[in-house]
Design an enzyme around this catalytic site. Sequence first.
Site, PDB file in Angstrom:
ATOM      1  N   GLU A 127      49.996  -8.911  48.736  1.00 47.04           N
ATOM      2  CA  GLU A 127      49.656 -10.285  48.266  1.00 47.04           C
ATOM      3  C   GLU A 127      50.317 -10.908  47.282  1.00 47.04           C
ATOM      4  O   GLU A 127      50.749 -10.682  45.845  1.00 47.04           O
ATOM      5  CB  GLU A 127      48.410 -10.553  48.558  1.00 47.04           C
ATOM      6  N   CYS A 184      51.176 -16.301  41.630  1.00 53.15           N
ATOM      7  CA  CYS A 184      50.496 -15.478  41.044  1.00 53.15           C
ATOM      8  C   CYS A 184      51.528 -13.853  42.366  1.00 53.15           C
ATOM      9  O   CYS A 184      51.468 -14.048  43.370  1.00 53.15           O
ATOM     10  CB  CYS A 184      49.461 -15.558  41.694  1.00 53.15           C
ATOM     11  N   CYS A 194      45.403  -0.977  41.816  1.00 55.67           N
ATOM     12  CA  CYS A 194      44.965  -1.582  40.356  1.00 55.67           C
ATOM     13  C   CYS A 194      44.546   0.263  40.306  1.00 55.67           C
ATOM     14  O   CYS A 194      43.540   0.204  40.136  1.00 55.67           O
ATOM     15  CB  CYS A 194      44.155  -2.239  40.097  1.00 55.67           C
ATOM     16  N   CYS A 225      38.500  -2.660  37.707  1.00 56.41           N
ATOM     17  CA  CYS A 225      38.032  -3.730  36.787  1.00 56.41           C
ATOM     18  C   CYS A 225      36.369  -3.908  37.768  1.00 56.41           C
ATOM     19  O   CYS A 225      36.868  -4.057  39.197  1.00 56.41           O
ATOM     20  CB  CYS A 225      38.493  -4.713  36.266  1.00 56.41           C
ATOM     21  N   CYS A 260      36.947  -7.054  40.604  1.00 56.51           N
ATOM     22  CA  CYS A 260      38.163  -7.073  41.458  1.00 56.51           C
ATOM     23  C   CYS A 260      38.608  -6.608  42.284  1.00 56.51           C
ATOM     24  O   CYS A 260      37.792  -5.148  42.120  1.00 56.51           O
ATOM     25  CB  CYS A 260      39.081  -6.831  39.923  1.00 56.51           C
ATOM     26  N   CYS A 270      41.978 -15.228  42.105  1.00 54.79           N
ATOM     27  CA  CYS A 270      41.011 -14.638  41.378  1.00 54.79           C
ATOM     28  C   CYS A 270      40.191 -13.455  41.491  1.00 54.79           C
ATOM     29  O   CYS A 270      38.960 -14.137  41.964  1.00 54.79           O
ATOM     30  CB  CYS A 270      41.121 -14.435  39.756  1.00 54.79           C
TER      31      CYS A 270
END
Length: 375
Positions: free
Chosen positions: A109, A123, A130, A134, A137, A355
């Site tokens: 994305e 972005c 990932c 985190c 996230c 975010c």
Amino acid sequence: MSCGSWCDWVASILKIPMTNLIPIHDAHRIDQLRGELRIEPGLLRRLRIAFFKKGATADDALAQLPEGVRERFAERVAFHPLRLDHRADSQQDGASKLIFKTDADYLIESVILRPGTGRTALCVSSQVGCAAACDFCATGKMGMAHSLPAAAILDQLVQANQLLAAEDRRVRNLVFMGMGEPLHNEENIYEVLAALANPQLFHHSMNRVLVSTVGIPDAMIRLARRFPQVNIALSLHAVRQQAREQIVPLARKHPVDQLRATIQQLNTLQGRPVMLEHLMLAGVNDSLDEARELAAWCEGLLVHVNLIPYNPIAGAPHLIGTPPAERKAFAQVLKDAGVTTTTRYSMGQDIEAACGQLVQQGNREVAKRAAAARA
């Protein structure tokens, strides 16, 4: 026939893997191909200006070449390693989420942001998934991480500019805050930055590029040495070691004291502020005592603190965002201490493009099928 269809057809007929085609951003190899095909340098320059700087489609860019060599050039060059799968446009704030499919069928994305300032931003994603994991996230909860090649990262910008051309817009600010940890894909990020800075290609100002990282000290220093004008953002979120470990598991490897020393080095190398991202989480990192500790931690550093509202995700129902009044009080403590502070707002929440919200759960099934095929 469009360039994408043409290249696919040629590759299938000649049995040429798409990966063997020359990426359009590979300036050296494209220049070699120009010499081989005896294309006038000025014509190649016009093609590059159209494609990289004016948002032209591949077909329109190829039209800059004489008909006799156009197809021969197209059959050797990869213009788009990504396919736009679909697009979602926010009804609230003008953000657009672009969902691309890689040649391995993974989905990634990118998000176009159109703030009121008119400074259009993009972005971009640097990985599928990932490994930083985190807690806040969605991408980190996918349980996988595959690094994207430079061509796929750059193609997000190319295709975004092609869409924006119809609006008489162009991406001004490029932020590496999409899916993935950019510094876990370090060499490809360097290739991307070199292509962005290259006057023959994008000629994009490095002052308008921001690379965000959860905090990998050695890689941050290498980035600053190779590209001193690039802005660096650190996802700090807490200066209390235990609290940061709760939010960012990688903090166990790189404690806050080490990160502070890294920022000191970055300030010396770059002479510009390091952005400190602080996600506001109720009861986790938002007390006024923690604001005072953050202010003390920043003393003597050249930094700019960004306070970010939490965007809820399904994978973290235990996290709650700090209310606006308490965010404002937290910010005031920092400002009173002389710390440059901005309270941010999120764009694209209604399309899950804000975010921390970027995720493609279907990638897990693609990874399972790939693993089964290799077994």
